[in-house]
Write an enzyme that holds these catalytic residues in place. Sequence first.
Site, PDB file in Angstrom:
ATOM      1  N   ARG A  54     -12.245  34.643  39.976  1.00  0.00           N
ATOM      2  CA  ARG A  54     -13.242  35.159  40.733  1.00  0.00           C
ATOM      3  C   ARG A  54     -14.504  34.470  40.981  1.00  0.00           C
ATOM      4  NH1 ARG A  54     -12.715  40.361  42.564  1.00  0.00           N
ATOM      5  NH2 ARG A  54     -11.109  40.351  41.082  1.00  0.00           N
ATOM      6  N   THR A  55     -15.076  34.214  39.982  1.00  0.00           N
ATOM      7  CA  THR A  55     -16.630  33.586  39.652  1.00  0.00           C
ATOM      8  C   THR A  55     -16.259  32.153  40.105  1.00  0.00           C
ATOM      9  OG1 THR A  55     -17.037  35.249  37.906  1.00  0.00           O
ATOM     10  CG2 THR A  55     -18.584  33.140  38.046  1.00  0.00           C
ATOM     11  N   LYS A  83     -10.498  18.153  21.750  1.00  0.00           N
ATOM     12  CA  LYS A  83     -10.551  16.987  21.025  1.00  0.00           C
ATOM     13  C   LYS A  83     -11.946  17.369  20.161  1.00  0.00           C
ATOM     14  CE  LYS A  83      -9.687  13.565  24.770  1.00  0.00           C
ATOM     15  NZ  LYS A  83     -10.688  12.984  25.581  1.00  0.00           N
ATOM     16  N   ARG A 104     -19.226  28.588  32.354  1.00  0.00           N
ATOM     17  CA  ARG A 104     -18.930  29.815  31.548  1.00  0.00           C
ATOM     18  C   ARG A 104     -18.373  29.462  30.160  1.00  0.00           C
ATOM     19  NH1 ARG A 104     -17.407  34.840  34.176  1.00  0.00           N
ATOM     20  NH2 ARG A 104     -16.227  36.168  32.696  1.00  0.00           N
ATOM     21  N   HIS A 132     -24.675  37.226  32.705  1.00  0.00           N
ATOM     22  CA  HIS A 132     -24.106  37.038  33.823  1.00  0.00           C
ATOM     23  C   HIS A 132     -25.102  37.069  35.093  1.00  0.00           C
ATOM     24  CE1 HIS A 132     -21.234  35.516  36.622  1.00  0.00           C
ATOM     25  NE2 HIS A 132     -20.208  36.623  36.488  1.00  0.00           N
TER      26      HIS A 132
END
Lengths: 305, 152
Positions: A54-55, A83, A104, A132
Amino acid sequence: MTDQHWKNRDVISIHDFSREDIETVLHEAAGIVPNPDLLRGRVMASLFFEPSTRTQLSFASACERLVGQVIGFSSGEVSSKAKGETLADTIRMVEGYSDVIVVRHPLEGSARLAADTADIPVINAGDGANQHPTQTLLDLFTMEKFSGKIDGLSVGMVGDLRYGRTVHSLATALTRFKRIKLRLISPPTLRMPPSVLRELEGKIEYAEQEELDLTGLDVVYVTRIQKERFPDIEEYEKVKGTYVINAEVAQQLSPTAIILHPLPRVDEIHPEVDALPQAKYFEQAKAGIPVRMALLKLLLLGEDR
Amino acid sequence: MAELKVSKVKRGTVIDHIRAGMAPAVLRILGIDRGFSDVVVVAMNVKSSQLGSKDIVKVENQILDEETLKKISIIAPQATINIVKEFEIVEKRGVSLPKELRGILKCPNRNCITNAAEKVESFFVCKQENPIEFRCHYCEELVEAERAELIL
Ligand SMILES: [Zn+2]
């Protein structure tokens, strides 16, 4: 001066936002329209170390409406992490490929680290349970759009107020406004943490209660109560059923009141509420686009343009 | 109660006005444990007009550096530091609470980037003085100084 204030700025935490800052974003967002020239040739790096479709889509859509380019990855495709590359190193590399970074990450504080590392602006799209900020800004945008103002609103927060990051940040943001009344409706085990309540002290008139009483509220902000938060499944079932907004409960609200939810919802808002004039949660999700467009514009071009 | 007699230090440091009960934490900051060979005198719960009761730590031959003073200021902000030479106090100073702490407090939030494999130095900013509270620059967790875990 204002130009300098926004250009190249990072958007990491609502704690960094004054009332004027919030108003600038909301004002820009209210006036922004898709523009083929605004971000032409600019590149937004979208780094999702944990999935949030969504974001991610909302940021990508915002950028493309201003004709910027999007590069990046979402977890699963991540190679650097596998890695063993540090976040700081990933940021240093990506900085060379882009003009703004959206990040994020599951760890709290990761976005601040990214911002400290990069010279280009960084936008926090969620750092673990911490912040957020673009969600909070779009919540405020929706409130202002449908209630006409933010000052003086009576806001009810319902559900999990303990673990819900969106309600913590929204409560912090509301302290920047005047004469806000906050009704905190939750089961006793999921009350607003003391650290957040202390931020409200002296700035917001708030009351905590168990009973789902929505009368007199202008805004009802509903959050999901998650099963994992309860050691006892019976307790969960009992609590879950108590904090459901259905058409009958919604009758407590005035016609001009609005119901918000950060989505996705599960059972806490009954689908029969969707058709009511107060249901604004899908509008709220849509508000992510103009708010993120406004932020990209402000960070890349500054305020007066 | 009979007046408490604590032997005098010839040369070294006397840390006075430590809030009662915090002496063991001060010893930890000073790195005083089994391998330590200089004379250390600890007095706890001594009557004090200022604090009600206080702890005192005397350490022979030790002159404290700035980093150590910073750490002491977090857990014992009222402490006074007396430098002693030939049984006389030659310098007396307080500790001052730093605005920022780098690499000194451990963030209590296990999900904080400073506790990850990333090797980010912890960074706290003083948020409030009474009681002393710091906020993690990264994850924004609030930490009460008295409960803070120090990186030693
Ligand atoms: Zn932290």
